[in-house]
Enzyme design. Structure first.
Site, PDB file in Angstrom:
ATOM      1  N   HIS A 142       0.838  -1.202   0.000  1.00 57.82           N
ATOM      2  CA  HIS A 142       0.000   0.000   0.000  1.00 57.82           C
ATOM      3  C   HIS A 142       0.873   1.253   0.000  1.00 57.82           C
ATOM      4  CE1 HIS A 142      -3.710  -2.303   1.393  1.00 57.82           C
ATOM      5  NE2 HIS A 142      -2.732  -3.170   1.480  1.00 57.82           N
ATOM      6  N   ASP A 165      -6.597   5.283   2.021  1.00 62.81           N
ATOM      7  CA  ASP A 165      -6.658   3.889   1.607  1.00 62.81           C
ATOM      8  C   ASP A 165      -8.118   3.434   1.669  1.00 62.81           C
ATOM      9  OD1 ASP A 165      -6.267   0.943   1.542  1.00 62.81           O
ATOM     10  OD2 ASP A 165      -4.168   1.519   1.741  1.00 62.81           O
TER      11      ASP A 165
HETATM   12  O1  LIG Z   1      12.193  -8.623  -2.602  1.00 67.34           O
HETATM   13  C1  LIG Z   1      11.265  -7.856  -2.854  1.00 67.34           C
HETATM   14  C2  LIG Z   1       9.915  -8.224  -2.765  1.00 67.34           C
HETATM   15  C3  LIG Z   1       8.954  -7.284  -3.064  1.00 67.34           C
HETATM   16  N1  LIG Z   1       9.313  -6.014  -3.419  1.00 67.34           N
HETATM   17  C4  LIG Z   1       8.275  -5.009  -3.730  1.00 67.34           C
HETATM   18  O2  LIG Z   1       7.284  -5.037  -2.728  1.00 67.34           O
HETATM   19  C5  LIG Z   1       6.013  -4.831  -3.298  1.00 67.34           C
HETATM   20  C6  LIG Z   1       5.124  -5.954  -2.825  1.00 67.34           C
HETATM   21  O3  LIG Z   1       3.801  -5.664  -3.128  1.00 67.34           O
HETATM   22  P1  LIG Z   1       2.731  -6.771  -3.501  1.00 67.34           P
HETATM   23  O4  LIG Z   1       3.221  -7.596  -4.596  1.00 67.34           O
HETATM   24  O5  LIG Z   1       1.470  -6.070  -3.757  1.00 67.34           O
HETATM   25  O6  LIG Z   1       2.684  -7.711  -2.258  1.00 67.34           O
HETATM   26  P2  LIG Z   1       2.437  -7.447  -0.689  1.00 67.34           P
HETATM   27  O7  LIG Z   1       3.547  -6.707  -0.125  1.00 67.34           O
HETATM   28  O8  LIG Z   1       2.156  -8.752  -0.104  1.00 67.34           O
HETATM   29  O9  LIG Z   1       1.146  -6.514  -0.740  1.00 67.34           O
HETATM   30  C7  LIG Z   1      -0.030  -6.386   0.019  1.00 67.34           C
HETATM   31  O10 LIG Z   1      -0.711  -5.299  -0.604  1.00 67.34           O
HETATM   32  C8  LIG Z   1      -1.121  -5.536  -1.948  1.00 67.34           C
HETATM   33  C9  LIG Z   1      -1.777  -4.272  -2.442  1.00 67.34           C
HETATM   34  O11 LIG Z   1      -2.901  -4.034  -1.712  1.00 67.34           O
HETATM   35  C10 LIG Z   1      -2.044  -6.735  -2.035  1.00 67.34           C
HETATM   36  O12 LIG Z   1      -2.354  -7.005  -3.378  1.00 67.34           O
HETATM   37  C11 LIG Z   1      -1.379  -7.941  -1.396  1.00 67.34           C
HETATM   38  O13 LIG Z   1      -2.249  -9.029  -1.387  1.00 67.34           O
HETATM   39  C12 LIG Z   1      -0.957  -7.614   0.015  1.00 67.34           C
HETATM   40  O14 LIG Z   1      -0.324  -8.704   0.625  1.00 67.34           O
HETATM   41  C13 LIG Z   1       6.190  -4.796  -4.800  1.00 67.34           C
HETATM   42  O15 LIG Z   1       6.110  -3.487  -5.268  1.00 67.34           O
HETATM   43  C14 LIG Z   1       7.578  -5.340  -5.023  1.00 67.34           C
HETATM   44  O16 LIG Z   1       8.263  -4.751  -6.105  1.00 67.34           O
HETATM   45  C15 LIG Z   1      10.625  -5.651  -3.506  1.00 67.34           C
HETATM   46  O17 LIG Z   1      10.950  -4.518  -3.851  1.00 67.34           O
HETATM   47  N2  LIG Z   1      11.563  -6.592  -3.220  1.00 67.34           N
HETATM   48  C1  LIG Z   2      -3.506  -7.215   4.977  1.00 67.59           C
HETATM   49  C2  LIG Z   2      -4.630  -7.161   3.980  1.00 67.59           C
HETATM   50  C3  LIG Z   2      -6.032  -7.125   4.407  1.00 67.59           C
HETATM   51  C4  LIG Z   2      -6.788  -6.295   3.405  1.00 67.59           C
HETATM   52  C5  LIG Z   2      -5.815  -5.419   2.710  1.00 67.59           C
HETATM   53  C6  LIG Z   2      -6.040  -5.446   1.255  1.00 67.59           C
HETATM   54  C7  LIG Z   2      -7.256  -4.818   0.713  1.00 67.59           C
HETATM   55  O1  LIG Z   2      -7.207  -3.657   0.328  1.00 67.59           O
HETATM   56  O2  LIG Z   2      -8.261  -5.486   0.667  1.00 67.59           O
HETATM   57  C8  LIG Z   2      -5.179  -6.047   0.447  1.00 67.59           C
HETATM   58  O3  LIG Z   2      -4.012  -6.653   0.893  1.00 67.59           O
HETATM   59  C9  LIG Z   2      -3.538  -6.307   2.127  1.00 67.59           C
HETATM   60  O4  LIG Z   2      -2.344  -5.754   2.278  1.00 67.59           O
HETATM   61  C10 LIG Z   2      -4.470  -5.926   3.187  1.00 67.59           C
END
Ligand SMILES: O=c1ccn([C@@H]2O[C@H](COP(=O)(O)OP(=O)(O)O[C@H]3O[C@H](CO)[C@@H](O)[C@H](O)[C@H]3O)[C@@H](O)[C@H]2O)c(=O)[nH]1
Ligand SMILES: C[C@H]1CC[C@@H]2C(C(=O)O)=CO[C@@H](O)[C@@H]21
Length: 490
Positions: free
Chosen positions: A22, A126
């Protein structure tokens, strides 16, 4: 003679849910708005503030824009891991109780803060913070929602009400492959297992199910909904959402959109990195990738929340090694679950794997992911299907193997496999035999087929952020609307 009033300069308060996926995309939006000369106050808990200062170049990057302020929330916000629904509830509860009283004090006309800054003219919160809608309406400031997930997952969350009414959830039997009929537009391919993970709750009173269903429905009360997606990817689903939330700004993929607008603003010179990582990036993996043949490496990363047990880790590792494909694997320092009581032991497992992996792969704690996915040596991505990762992979034309962990990821992975056909959905059962089979299918047997489809979709993504593309035009419309919100009389 009447006095001519100078236009009020927009000042936008951006308030992300404090998690990597986020913070990342909402900071990209913040920078895009800074490029238009807007003042931005970006609100995060103290721990996130510190990690951004420690692991990114946020200070130098934003010093070129006048009026960017990284603002900390006060103490009292849950700082533990966020890998289960219960953790999410703890975090949401603490934010709801700390943030609004703080904002009320911060934005009161007499506060020191308000007297040194110009007034907030728009709030971008958000899309799971409906308490901020109540607050914005109370103080008379327009509010836009930014939901950081895909439109398809948003729409599945939005439909929870109908799913419950029709008795499709809670699931009545054990058949997770049963077709789901009450998410309009997805009847042809959605199964129980593809609904957001929290829909697997056995009780409709489950707190996280209730929160996400309610919060998603509340979106219609905001003045608009910003989404990190593009029309050519999710058009039919966006049309469904639009029936309830007419004012949608699809402006993604934000990482690529920002890059291209920065390049245009800097006369096409390559922009500095816009990493928003909350962990230290290990950049040595780029040199390792430089030595690998084109499209030969599988990049493996499960984002910032997923955790695995030691047993799962071993299955994954054996599947990877048995596939014969080289890999770059991100294992976050806090991602192995039985680490707490036996930290030394888990650490040695990680070290053991690392030593045994040298021949075939490279392991890091956190990677410069956007750069990794853009590297010519990377031919596939084994991902947890977080939305940022999915978009980053799509834009580089990199096919995916999906191992969704929780929340929206279950729905994203179905779209990758069944709708966009740019990868394989490996959800739920994934032992070493399945892992090996999936990797060989993606990286060897159907490699050309997947690369072809992935490139076609990447082209559409690139088109959307070019001048006159859908996301480009929508961002201009958003900027224009925020200007009007600051000067409603004009
Ligand atoms: O080694 C790493 C791993 C990840 N990233 C970055 O971290 C971000 C990860 O984002 P995402 O792929 O969306 O995963 P989460 O961190 O798990 O994100 C949370 O937030 C997202 C947006 O709401 C949701 O889609 C996911 O389900 C939720 O777990 C990305 O931009 C990646 O480029 C890095 O830079 N390096
Ligand atoms: C930790 C997760 C619960 C809900 C959030 C979300 C959403 O906007 O629905 C997506 O992925 C997550 O990071 C949040």
């Amino acid at each position: 003679m009447g006095e001519t009033q100078l236009p009020v300069s927009p000042h936008v308060l951006i308030f992300p849910f404090p998690a990597q996926g986020h913070v990342n995309s909402m900071l990209k939006l913040a920078e895009l708005l800074c490029l238009s000369g807007f003042k931005i106050t970006y609100l995060v808990p103290k721990n996130i503030h510190q990690r951004l200062l420690l692991h990114t170049n946020i200070e130098s990057r934003f010093s070129q824009y006048q009026g960017f302020c990284l603002q900390s929330l006060p103490d009292g916000i849950y700082e533990g891991s966020v890998s289960t629904g219960d953790d999410v509830v703890k975090l949401c509860d603490s934010l709801n109780s700390v943030a609004v009283p703080f904002l009320r004090e911060l934005l009161t006309p007499k506060s020191d803060w308000n007297n040194t800054k110009s007034p907030i003219t728009t709030i971008i919160a958000d899309g799971i913070f409906s308490v901020v809608i109540d607050f914005a309406q109370e103080i008379g400031v327009p509010i836009l929602y930014f939901r950081t997930i895909s439109a398809c997952a948003f729409w599945a969350y939005f439909s929870i009400h109908e799913l419950i009414e029709a008795g499709e959830i809670p699931f009545s039997g054990n058949d997770m492959d049963l077709a789901i009929k009450k998410v309009k537009g997805m009847e042809a391919y959605l199964r129980g297992r593809d609904l957001p993970s929290f829909c697997r709750a056995t009780d409709i009173g489950n707190p996280i199910l209730k929160i996400l269903s309610k919060e998603t429905r509340e979106t219609a009360r905001a003045n608009g909904l910003i989404m990190n997606t593009f029309d050519d990817l999710e058009g039919p689903i966006l049309s469904q959402i639009q029936i309830h939330c007419p004012n949608i700004y699809t402006i993604g993929p934000l990482h690529a959109h920002l890059k291209s607008r920065l390049a245009a603003a800097n006369s096409n010179s390559a922009p500095n990195t816009s990493s928003n990582s909350l962990w230290a990036e290990d950049r040595n993996c780029i040199q390792w990738l430089d030595q690998q043949p084109s499209k030969s490496v599988l990049y493996v990363s499960f984002g910032s929340h997923a955790v695995v047990t030691k047993e799962q880790l071993m299955e994954f590792w054996q599947g990877l090694v048995n596939s014969g494909v080289k890999f770059l694997w991100v294992i976050r320092p806090d991602s192995i679950v039985d680490q707490n009581d036996e930290e030394g032991k888990s650490k040695s497992i990680q070290e053991e794997l690392e030593a045994a992996t040298k021949e075939r792969g490279y392991m890091v704690g956190w990677a410069p992911q956007e750069q990794v996915l853009a590297h010519p040596a990377v031919g596939g991505f084994w991902t947890h299907s977080g939305w940022n990762s999915t978009l980053e992979s799509i834009m580089e034309g990199v096919p995916m193997i999906c191992w969704p962990y929780f929340a929206d990821q279950q729905t994203n992975s179905r779209f990758v496999g069944e709708v966009w056909k740019i990868g394989l959905d490996m959800k739920d059962t994934c032992d070493k035999v399945i892992v090996e089979k999936m990797i060989r299918e993606l990286m060897v047997i159907k490699k050309d087929e997947f690369l072809k489809t992935a490139n076609e979709i990447a082209k559409l993504g690139r088109k959307s952020i070019e001048q006159d593309g859908s996301s480009y035009c929508n961002l201009d419309r958003l900027i224009q609307d925020i200007r009007l919100m600051s000067n409603p009389e004009q």
